[in-house]
Write a protein that holds these residues in place. Structure first.
Motif, PDB file in Angstrom:
ATOM      1  N   VAL A  50       0.725  -1.016   0.016  1.00  0.00           N
ATOM      2  CA  VAL A  50       0.017   0.034  -0.004  1.00  0.00           C
ATOM      3  C   VAL A  50       0.914   1.401  -0.213  1.00  0.00           C
ATOM      4  CG1 VAL A  50      -1.974  -0.898   1.228  1.00  0.00           C
ATOM      5  CG2 VAL A  50      -0.143   0.035   2.443  1.00  0.00           C
ATOM      6  N   LEU A  51       0.263   2.279  -0.317  1.00  0.00           N
ATOM      7  CA  LEU A  51       0.744   3.744  -0.158  1.00  0.00           C
ATOM      8  C   LEU A  51       1.366   3.831   1.167  1.00  0.00           C
ATOM      9  CD1 LEU A  51      -1.390   5.868  -2.465  1.00  0.00           C
ATOM     10  CD2 LEU A  51       0.859   5.063  -2.796  1.00  0.00           C
ATOM     11  N   GLY A  53       1.899   5.279   4.927  1.00  0.00           N
ATOM     12  CA  GLY A  53       0.975   5.795   5.756  1.00  0.00           C
ATOM     13  C   GLY A  53      -0.289   5.180   5.802  1.00  0.00           C
ATOM     14  N   LYS A  54      -0.622   4.234   4.884  1.00  0.00           N
ATOM     15  CA  LYS A  54      -2.026   3.687   4.960  1.00  0.00           C
ATOM     16  C   LYS A  54      -1.998   2.554   5.551  1.00  0.00           C
ATOM     17  CE  LYS A  54      -4.072   6.385   1.306  1.00  0.00           C
ATOM     18  NZ  LYS A  54      -5.417   6.556   0.626  1.00  0.00           N
ATOM     19  N   PRO A  55      -3.031   2.016   6.212  1.00  0.00           N
ATOM     20  CA  PRO A  55      -2.926   0.705   6.641  1.00  0.00           C
ATOM     21  C   PRO A  55      -3.065  -0.506   5.624  1.00  0.00           C
ATOM     22  CG  PRO A  55      -5.277   1.656   6.901  1.00  0.00           C
ATOM     23  CD  PRO A  55      -4.330   2.618   6.491  1.00  0.00           C
ATOM     24  N   THR A  56      -2.557  -1.543   5.873  1.00  0.00           N
ATOM     25  CA  THR A  56      -2.607  -2.728   5.204  1.00  0.00           C
ATOM     26  C   THR A  56      -3.913  -3.499   4.968  1.00  0.00           C
ATOM     27  OG1 THR A  56      -1.742  -4.313   6.758  1.00  0.00           O
ATOM     28  CG2 THR A  56      -0.230  -3.153   5.215  1.00  0.00           C
ATOM     29  N   ASP A  57      -4.631  -3.307   6.049  1.00  0.00           N
ATOM     30  CA  ASP A  57      -6.063  -3.981   6.090  1.00  0.00           C
ATOM     31  C   ASP A  57      -7.256  -2.958   6.268  1.00  0.00           C
ATOM     32  OD1 ASP A  57      -5.477  -3.450   8.528  1.00  0.00           O
ATOM     33  OD2 ASP A  57      -6.138  -5.352   9.504  1.00  0.00           O
ATOM     34  N   ASN A  58      -8.377  -3.441   6.046  1.00  0.00           N
ATOM     35  CA  ASN A  58      -9.601  -2.558   5.940  1.00  0.00           C
ATOM     36  C   ASN A  58     -10.812  -3.295   6.528  1.00  0.00           C
ATOM     37  OD1 ASN A  58     -11.509  -0.284   5.757  1.00  0.00           O
ATOM     38  ND2 ASN A  58     -11.595  -0.666   3.646  1.00  0.00           N
ATOM     39  N   THR A  59     -11.386  -3.155   7.360  1.00  0.00           N
ATOM     40  CA  THR A  59     -12.638  -4.009   7.796  1.00  0.00           C
ATOM     41  C   THR A  59     -13.833  -2.969   7.752  1.00  0.00           C
ATOM     42  OG1 THR A  59     -11.374  -5.099   9.307  1.00  0.00           O
ATOM     43  CG2 THR A  59     -13.592  -5.179   9.773  1.00  0.00           C
ATOM     44  N   ASN A  60     -15.132  -3.477   7.274  1.00  0.00           N
ATOM     45  CA  ASN A  60     -16.318  -2.900   7.177  1.00  0.00           C
ATOM     46  C   ASN A  60     -17.405  -3.619   7.650  1.00  0.00           C
ATOM     47  OD1 ASN A  60     -18.038  -0.707   6.629  1.00  0.00           O
ATOM     48  ND2 ASN A  60     -17.907  -1.093   4.326  1.00  0.00           N
ATOM     49  N   VAL A  61     -18.366  -3.097   8.209  1.00  0.00           N
ATOM     50  CA  VAL A  61     -19.442  -3.916   9.081  1.00  0.00           C
ATOM     51  C   VAL A  61     -20.731  -2.839   8.489  1.00  0.00           C
ATOM     52  CG1 VAL A  61     -20.764  -4.760  10.875  1.00  0.00           C
ATOM     53  CG2 VAL A  61     -18.362  -5.036  10.563  1.00  0.00           C
ATOM     54  N   THR A  62     -21.855  -3.433   7.850  1.00  0.00           N
ATOM     55  CA  THR A  62     -22.924  -2.950   7.431  1.00  0.00           C
ATOM     56  C   THR A  62     -24.164  -3.665   7.838  1.00  0.00           C
ATOM     57  OG1 THR A  62     -21.653  -2.173   5.541  1.00  0.00           O
ATOM     58  CG2 THR A  62     -24.057  -1.780   5.388  1.00  0.00           C
ATOM     59  N   VAL A  63     -25.221  -2.921   8.464  1.00  0.00           N
ATOM     60  CA  VAL A  63     -26.203  -3.184   8.987  1.00  0.00           C
ATOM     61  C   VAL A  63     -27.502  -2.679   8.202  1.00  0.00           C
ATOM     62  CG1 VAL A  63     -27.830  -3.856  10.722  1.00  0.00           C
ATOM     63  CG2 VAL A  63     -25.371  -4.215  11.061  1.00  0.00           C
ATOM     64  N   GLY A  64     -28.556  -3.625   7.579  1.00  0.00           N
ATOM     65  CA  GLY A  64     -29.573  -2.767   7.006  1.00  0.00           C
ATOM     66  C   GLY A  64     -30.949  -3.390   7.070  1.00  0.00           C
ATOM     67  N   VAL A  65     -31.836  -2.682   6.845  1.00  0.00           N
ATOM     68  CA  VAL A  65     -33.358  -3.105   6.854  1.00  0.00           C
ATOM     69  C   VAL A  65     -34.019  -3.291   5.525  1.00  0.00           C
ATOM     70  CG1 VAL A  65     -35.386  -2.474   7.806  1.00  0.00           C
ATOM     71  CG2 VAL A  65     -33.472  -2.341   9.255  1.00  0.00           C
ATOM     72  N   ALA A  66     -34.560  -4.289   5.100  1.00  0.00           N
ATOM     73  CA  ALA A  66     -35.149  -4.056   3.718  1.00  0.00           C
ATOM     74  C   ALA A  66     -36.710  -4.288   4.073  1.00  0.00           C
ATOM     75  CB  ALA A  66     -34.629  -5.333   3.002  1.00  0.00           C
ATOM     76  N   PHE A  67     -37.560  -3.555   3.427  1.00  0.00           N
ATOM     77  CA  PHE A  67     -39.027  -3.587   3.457  1.00  0.00           C
ATOM     78  C   PHE A  67     -39.447  -3.524   1.899  1.00  0.00           C
ATOM     79  CE2 PHE A  67     -43.233  -1.886   3.818  1.00  0.00           C
ATOM     80  CZ  PHE A  67     -43.778  -2.902   4.750  1.00  0.00           C
ATOM     81  N   SER A  68     -40.421  -4.524   1.706  1.00  0.00           N
ATOM     82  CA  SER A  68     -40.796  -4.541   0.218  1.00  0.00           C
ATOM     83  C   SER A  68     -42.524  -4.342   0.613  1.00  0.00           C
ATOM     84  CB  SER A  68     -40.795  -5.803  -0.190  1.00  0.00           C
ATOM     85  OG  SER A  68     -41.621  -5.802  -1.352  1.00  0.00           O
ATOM     86  N   THR A  69     -43.136  -3.513  -0.484  1.00  0.00           N
ATOM     87  CA  THR A  69     -44.367  -3.280  -0.365  1.00  0.00           C
ATOM     88  C   THR A  69     -45.035  -4.322  -1.238  1.00  0.00           C
ATOM     89  OG1 THR A  69     -44.322  -1.881  -2.198  1.00  0.00           O
ATOM     90  CG2 THR A  69     -44.173  -0.730  -0.280  1.00  0.00           C
ATOM     91  N   LYS A  70     -44.749  -4.937  -1.945  1.00  0.00           N
ATOM     92  CA  LYS A  70     -45.372  -6.207  -2.816  1.00  0.00           C
ATOM     93  C   LYS A  70     -45.047  -7.489  -2.154  1.00  0.00           C
ATOM     94  CE  LYS A  70     -45.784  -3.762  -6.931  1.00  0.00           C
ATOM     95  NZ  LYS A  70     -45.704  -3.655  -8.382  1.00  0.00           N
TER      96      LYS A  70
END
Length: 70
Positions: A50-51, A53-70
């Motif tokens: 990597v360049l 000053g940048k870290p070698t690893d990256n972690t991402n956690v995403t939580v979502g809600v899905a609602f359908s009208t049909k």
């Protein structure tokens, strides 16, 4: 009902095996009804080069809600 999926990717440099990228993506979806679901995604990426000053690893956690009208 629930679903779980995972994808792992390894990208080596064919001329220098010490230079590589690895990615892990895991997704869990919990469906409570035909219209409502909660999803969670965990993503981890590692890069051996990597360049400065940048870290070698990256972690991402995403939580979502899905609602359908049909």
């Amino acid at each position: 009902m629930f679903s779980l999926s995972a994808t792992t990717l390894y990208q080596p440099n064919l001329q220098n095996t010490a230079d590589y990228r690895a990615t892990q993506l895991t997704t869990l979806a919990l469906r409570f009804s035909s219209r409502f679901a909660i999803t969670g995604t965990y993503s981890y990426t590692f890069e051996s080069r990597v360049l400065e000053g940048k870290p070698t690893d990256n972690t991402n956690v995403t939580v979502g809600v899905a609602f359908s009208t049909k």
